[in-house]
Design a protein around this motif. Sequence first.
Motif, PDB file in Angstrom:
ATOM      1  N   ARG A   1       0.920  -1.257  -0.223  1.00 56.95           N
ATOM      2  CA  ARG A   1       0.083  -0.187  -0.104  1.00 56.95           C
ATOM      3  C   ARG A   1       0.894   1.332   0.083  1.00 56.95           C
ATOM      4  O   ARG A   1       0.509   2.378  -0.691  1.00 56.95           O
ATOM      5  N   ARG A   2       1.817   1.236   0.651  1.00 51.01           N
ATOM      6  CA  ARG A   2       2.931   2.489   0.732  1.00 51.01           C
ATOM      7  C   ARG A   2       3.379   2.645  -0.630  1.00 51.01           C
ATOM      8  O   ARG A   2       3.509   3.738  -1.282  1.00 51.01           O
ATOM      9  N   LEU A   3       3.688   1.543  -1.238  1.00 52.02           N
ATOM     10  CA  LEU A   3       4.446   1.831  -2.595  1.00 52.02           C
ATOM     11  C   LEU A   3       3.381   2.242  -3.676  1.00 52.02           C
ATOM     12  O   LEU A   3       3.472   3.130  -4.367  1.00 52.02           O
ATOM     13  N   ARG A   4       2.236   1.558  -3.555  1.00 53.83           N
ATOM     14  CA  ARG A   4       1.140   2.003  -4.558  1.00 53.83           C
ATOM     15  C   ARG A   4       0.646   3.527  -4.148  1.00 53.83           C
ATOM     16  O   ARG A   4      -0.176   3.848  -5.057  1.00 53.83           O
ATOM     17  N   ALA A   5       0.696   4.029  -3.013  1.00 52.09           N
ATOM     18  CA  ALA A   5       0.173   5.444  -2.893  1.00 52.09           C
ATOM     19  C   ALA A   5       1.036   6.020  -3.718  1.00 52.09           C
ATOM     20  O   ALA A   5       0.449   7.376  -4.119  1.00 52.09           O
ATOM     21  N   ILE A   6       2.264   5.855  -4.153  1.00 50.76           N
ATOM     22  CA  ILE A   6       3.066   6.791  -5.028  1.00 50.76           C
ATOM     23  C   ILE A   6       2.964   6.112  -6.249  1.00 50.76           C
ATOM     24  O   ILE A   6       2.649   7.127  -7.325  1.00 50.76           O
ATOM     25  N   ASN A   7       3.040   5.022  -6.741  1.00 45.30           N
ATOM     26  CA  ASN A   7       2.766   4.397  -7.873  1.00 45.30           C
ATOM     27  C   ASN A   7       1.822   3.507  -7.877  1.00 45.30           C
ATOM     28  O   ASN A   7       2.027   2.088  -7.576  1.00 45.30           O
TER      29      ASN A   7
END
Length: 407
Positions: A70-76
Motif C-alpha cells: 500500500r505504501r508503494l502503490r500510494a506513490i505508484n
Amino acid sequence: MVRGAAALLAGVALLVGAPATASALRPIPDTSGAVHVWQDQLPDSMTDAQIRFVARHVDGTQKVSLETARRLRAINPGFLVLYYRLGIGDGPVPFRLGDKWASDYGSVRHHDSWFWHSAGRRVLNTQSDWYVMNPDSGWRSYWASSVLRNSSELGDDGVFADSLSVPQYLGPDNFTPPFRFFVGERAWTARIDRFMRFEKARLRGRLWFIPNAGSWITTRDRTDYSIPDGVMIEGFAEGQPPGYYATSDWQLQMDRVLSLVRRGKVILAQSYLNAADMTARGFVLGSYLLVKGSHTFLNMWIGAEAQWFPEYGVDLGAASDPPPASIDALRQANGLYLRRYARGVVVVNPGSQSKRLGLDVPMKLVRPVGGGALNDAADTRGWGLGLQPVRGSVAIPAHGGAVLVGR
C-alpha cells in the motif's frame, strides 16, 4: 565494427505484444524503451524516503506485506507485487500466509498422496527443508486455491512459483532419498508441464503466473516455460562471480531467454554480484540489453534491501531491431556480441580473454559511478553516469560488457 552515427540512430520498434491480460490485473509495463527493474524481496522496514525512491524507479517485487504494498502503490498505483510460493514443494519453512509468516505444513502433511515418494519415503530437500510434492496429485488443486486465497488477502498481482524445475536440475544430492541424473527426467518434465498448464488455467485473468526456471543452462532441460506468463532466470548471465558460465552455457541461456522474449513473455533476469564489481555489472547489464524485449526486467541483487545502480538509468532508447531468434545473430567476427539501439550500442564479451571493438566514429563509453544499497534517506548524490570519449577502438574485458553512445 561500429558503422557510424546514421546506423545508430535508425530506430525500429521492438515487439510489444503484451501477455494476454484481464482488466482485473495490473498491467505488465512495456520495457521496450528503457531498462526496467524488478527488485526481489524488498524489506518491509523501508523508510519513507526509500519507499518513494523504489516506487518511482522499480516496477515490482515479491514477498512484501500488504502495508508495504500500500505504501508503494500510494506513490505508484501500478507497482506490481508477486505472491511467493514453492511450486512443487512444501515444508515447515515459513512464508507469507495472509499478512504473517507461517507455514501450512501442519495441515498439508496429513495428505500423504500429495507427496512424492521414493523407496516408500517422502523426498526431502535437505538444503532448504521442504518436501517434493506430486504435481499430478490433489496438490495442484490445493496449490491454486491457496495461492488465490492468500494473494487476495495481500492484494498481490501474481504468483512467483519458486523451484519449479525438474528436481534433478536442483541438484540430485540435495534430496533424501536422492534423485539420480537422467533417471526419470523426461517423466518429471511432463509432470512439470502438466502442473503449469493446470495452474495457468486456474489463475488466468486473476494472477500473473511466473515460475522460477533457475539458471536454465542444463542442456537436456526440455521444460516448456512458454506455458506460464513468464519466468525468473536466477543466475542470469553468470554464476556468482568468479563462477562464470562457460561461453556455451551463456549462449544457451541467452537463446532460451530470447525464445520467450520473442513471444512477449515476462523475464525477470536476476543476477547475484558484488556492488563494487564493475566488470560483472557491465556484463550483466550488457547481456540484458542484448536480449531485452517488451517485458524484460533486470535485477542485480546484492541482498534483501532497497538498492539502485545508476546504469539502470542509461538512455539508449529502443533497439534498432527486434530481438533475434538466436544470440549468434549478434555475434561479431572476433567473438564479441553487439546490439544497436537508437542512441548507442551495447557490446558483451562472454569469453575469458579481453577483446577490442573497432569504432569507425568517435563515441562515448558509459561509466557508472556509485550504486548499491540505498541509505535511509535514499540519497544518491554522487552516483551517476560518466561519459568517456573513445576513438579507434575500445577494450571489452573478459566476462564484461560496455554501453557506448553517439556524439
